[in-house]
Design a protein around this motif. Structure first.
Motif, PDB file in Angstrom:
ATOM      1  N   ASP A  40       0.733  -3.761 -17.050  1.00 42.58           N
ATOM      2  CA  ASP A  40       0.743  -4.390 -15.742  1.00 42.58           C
ATOM      3  C   ASP A  40       0.458  -3.294 -14.719  1.00 42.58           C
ATOM      4  O   ASP A  40       0.661  -2.117 -14.986  1.00 42.58           O
ATOM      5  N   ILE A  41      -0.033  -3.686 -13.565  1.00 40.85           N
ATOM      6  CA  ILE A  41      -0.473  -2.710 -12.570  1.00 40.85           C
ATOM      7  C   ILE A  41      -0.009  -3.179 -11.206  1.00 40.85           C
ATOM      8  O   ILE A  41      -0.327  -4.306 -10.793  1.00 40.85           O
ATOM      9  N   GLU A  42       0.728  -2.343 -10.496  1.00 39.05           N
ATOM     10  CA  GLU A  42       1.198  -2.739  -9.180  1.00 39.05           C
ATOM     11  C   GLU A  42       0.119  -2.435  -8.147  1.00 39.05           C
ATOM     12  O   GLU A  42       0.134  -1.418  -7.469  1.00 39.05           O
ATOM     13  N   THR A  43      -0.828  -3.351  -8.083  1.00 42.69           N
ATOM     14  CA  THR A  43      -1.891  -3.274  -7.091  1.00 42.69           C
ATOM     15  C   THR A  43      -2.244  -4.692  -6.685  1.00 42.69           C
ATOM     16  O   THR A  43      -1.669  -5.657  -7.198  1.00 42.69           O
ATOM     17  N   ARG A  93     -11.098   7.349  -6.855  1.00 50.98           N
ATOM     18  CA  ARG A  93     -10.233   8.506  -7.035  1.00 50.98           C
ATOM     19  C   ARG A  93      -8.833   8.269  -6.490  1.00 50.98           C
ATOM     20  O   ARG A  93      -7.886   8.951  -6.872  1.00 50.98           O
ATOM     21  N   GLN A  94      -8.671   7.336  -5.576  1.00 54.46           N
ATOM     22  CA  GLN A  94      -7.370   6.960  -5.040  1.00 54.46           C
ATOM     23  C   GLN A  94      -7.322   5.430  -4.957  1.00 54.46           C
ATOM     24  O   GLN A  94      -8.286   4.744  -5.273  1.00 54.46           O
ATOM     25  N   GLY A  95      -6.200   4.913  -4.518  1.00 53.54           N
ATOM     26  CA  GLY A  95      -6.093   3.478  -4.273  1.00 53.54           C
ATOM     27  C   GLY A  95      -6.289   2.637  -5.517  1.00 53.54           C
ATOM     28  O   GLY A  95      -5.923   3.029  -6.632  1.00 53.54           O
ATOM     29  N   ALA A  96      -6.897   1.453  -5.336  1.00 52.47           N
ATOM     30  CA  ALA A  96      -6.998   0.484  -6.423  1.00 52.47           C
ATOM     31  C   ALA A  96      -7.802   1.022  -7.598  1.00 52.47           C
ATOM     32  O   ALA A  96      -7.527   0.673  -8.756  1.00 52.47           O
ATOM     33  N   GLY A  97      -8.815   1.860  -7.335  1.00 51.39           N
ATOM     34  CA  GLY A  97      -9.583   2.428  -8.431  1.00 51.39           C
ATOM     35  C   GLY A  97      -8.707   3.245  -9.368  1.00 51.39           C
ATOM     36  O   GLY A  97      -8.720   3.053 -10.587  1.00 51.39           O
ATOM     37  N   MET A  98      -7.934   4.165  -8.800  1.00 51.22           N
ATOM     38  CA  MET A  98      -7.030   4.968  -9.623  1.00 51.22           C
ATOM     39  C   MET A  98      -5.956   4.105 -10.276  1.00 51.22           C
ATOM     40  O   MET A  98      -5.524   4.367 -11.409  1.00 51.22           O
ATOM     41  N   GLN A  99      -5.524   3.064  -9.591  1.00 49.81           N
ATOM     42  CA  GLN A  99      -4.512   2.188 -10.169  1.00 49.81           C
ATOM     43  C   GLN A  99      -5.036   1.464 -11.403  1.00 49.81           C
ATOM     44  O   GLN A  99      -4.325   1.326 -12.398  1.00 49.81           O
ATOM     45  N   LEU A 283       3.696   4.823 -12.949  1.00 48.79           N
ATOM     46  CA  LEU A 283       2.712   5.064 -13.997  1.00 48.79           C
ATOM     47  C   LEU A 283       1.507   4.138 -13.867  1.00 48.79           C
ATOM     48  O   LEU A 283       0.432   4.459 -14.374  1.00 48.79           O
ATOM     49  N   SER A 284       1.662   3.008 -13.184  1.00 47.98           N
ATOM     50  CA  SER A 284       0.535   2.108 -12.984  1.00 47.98           C
ATOM     51  C   SER A 284      -0.259   2.442 -11.724  1.00 47.98           C
ATOM     52  O   SER A 284      -1.174   1.706 -11.361  1.00 47.98           O
TER      53      SER A 284
END
Length: 381
Positions: A40-43, A93-99, A283-284
């Motif tokens: 699961d991913i908190e985004t 590299r940051q934000g939703a992409g990295m998530q 971790l997500s």
């Protein structure tokens, strides 16, 4: 995939438990050997899905997550992390992409554990413990009496540590202190209490929640008198100098932060420049278990602490428990007590809390199994 939990975030003026996120982002990776990995991913999951499925931009740096992983060997986790990072370089590299990279990384660790018949902590190289102390992670209630009632309820359920955050906190210094004092009076001296300041507002009418550093320094002194264990995430995530300035005025109170940071370098800056005592990688969001391990090694070298942020389903809870098992010095597992049943019942096997502690899963991979019937019932994308 996107699951709909059906409710928005709680009104901070109400004495209510948080419901949880409005939508859940789930990522499933399947292999030709029939092994699947989950995260699961908190985004924001609608944004995350577009990152998975985006059409080719015509060159490296503008590609999708799917393009980075199709046809690859899932056991080459480090190479695939670097490949994903480069495929999404211009927007990820940051934000939703990295998530989304983080979620894919967790799923790859899950696959590796299942393929090798080992829990993730064994793949990390150390299982220092088989249980982790849990803290109830909840919202501030709007009045002292409501705070006392909430504390009594968590104690009844066996928690020996409680963290209150967000809600009405962070706008009125006197009210902040009164709410924490009420919690301490109800909890007594032997229960760990933590405070999550929240760096932005949760009301649509006023999303800013500004507070000068000097007022945070005043609050720090009051929190130390009330024997609060840590003050968390109360400044802008990139305000390393601000964290360092507040740190100069602490003695017993720890500063904790990092849930919205990504990449090892940001956590190294938070520890060195920000002088934060407890790093809190989600971790997500931070880069997955691969980056989580690097952060765990950093805190061991610097003799500070790491407590993963884990406010989602039992998938993230399991991943965080494995990192806690790997940590040489583990403090807590963040335990989601929100009222959204989907968050706590997504997996076939629940992760129980007994006498204030939670066991590290011993099954292969994450050690939990997603209930795919529930996924299909609540899936919207």
């Amino acid at each position: 995939m996107v699951l709909d939990t059906g409710k928005n975030y709680s009104d901070p003026s109400q004495a209510a438990e948080a419901h949880g996120v409005r939508f859940i982002s789930l990522l499933k990776i399947s292999t030709d050997a029939g092994i699947t990995g989950w995260s699961d991913i908190e985004t924001q999951p609608h944004v995350g899905k577009s990152i998975v499925d985006a059409p080719s931009g015509g060159q490296i740096g503008f590609e999708s997550l799917r393009a980075a992983l199709l046809g690859e060997d899932p056991l080459e986790r480090e190479r695939l992390w670097q490949k994903m990072y480069r495929y999404l370089a211009y927007y990820g590299r940051q934000g939703a992409g990295m998530q989304m990279i983080s979620g894919a990384d967790i799923a790859l660790w899950d696959i590796a554990g299942k393929a090798l018949g080992q829990p993730i902590c064994k793949l990390l190289g150390a299982c220092y413990r088989d249980r982790v102390k849990a803290y109830a992670s909840t919202l501030f209630r709007p009045t002292p009496d409501a705070m006392k009632a909430a504390v009594a309820e968590y104690l009844k359920h066996g928690f020996r540590a409680i963290k209150f955050g967000w809600g009405v906190f962070g706008r009125d210094l006197d009210l902040d202190i009164a709410l924490v004092r009420a919690a301490r009076e109800e909890a007594g001296p032997d229960i760990d209490l933590m405070v999550d300041g929240g760096w932005y507002g949760i009301a649509y009418a006023d999303p800013f929640r500004p507070r000068p550093l000097r007022d945070w320094i005043r609050l720090v002194k009051a929190l130390e008198e009330l024997n609060v264990f840590w003050l968390e995430d109360f400044l802008h995530p990139d305000n390393y100098a601000g964290y360092a300035a507040v740190s100069e005025h602490t003695t017993t109170l720890r500063l904790a932060a990092g849930e919205q940071l990504a990449g090892y370098e940001a956590f190294e800056r938070l520890a060195i420049e920000g002088r934060v005592d407890t790093l809190q990688p989600d971790l997500s969001r931070c880069g997955g278990i691969t980056v989580g391990k690097q952060i765990a090694d950093l805190v061991a070298r610097r003799q500070i602490n790491c407590v993963p942020h884990a406010w989602l389903t039992d998938l993230l809870k399991a991943a965080s428990l494995h990192l806690n098992a790997y940590l040489m010095d583990s403090l807590y597992l963040e335990y989601n007590v929100s009222s959204a049943s989907l968050l706590n019942h997504l997996c076939e096997e629940s992760i129980p809390m007994v006498d204030g502690t939670v066991p590290v899963p011993t099954g292969p991979g994450l050690g939990v199994t997603v209930n795919e019937r529930i996924v299909e019932q609540y899936r919207v994308l």
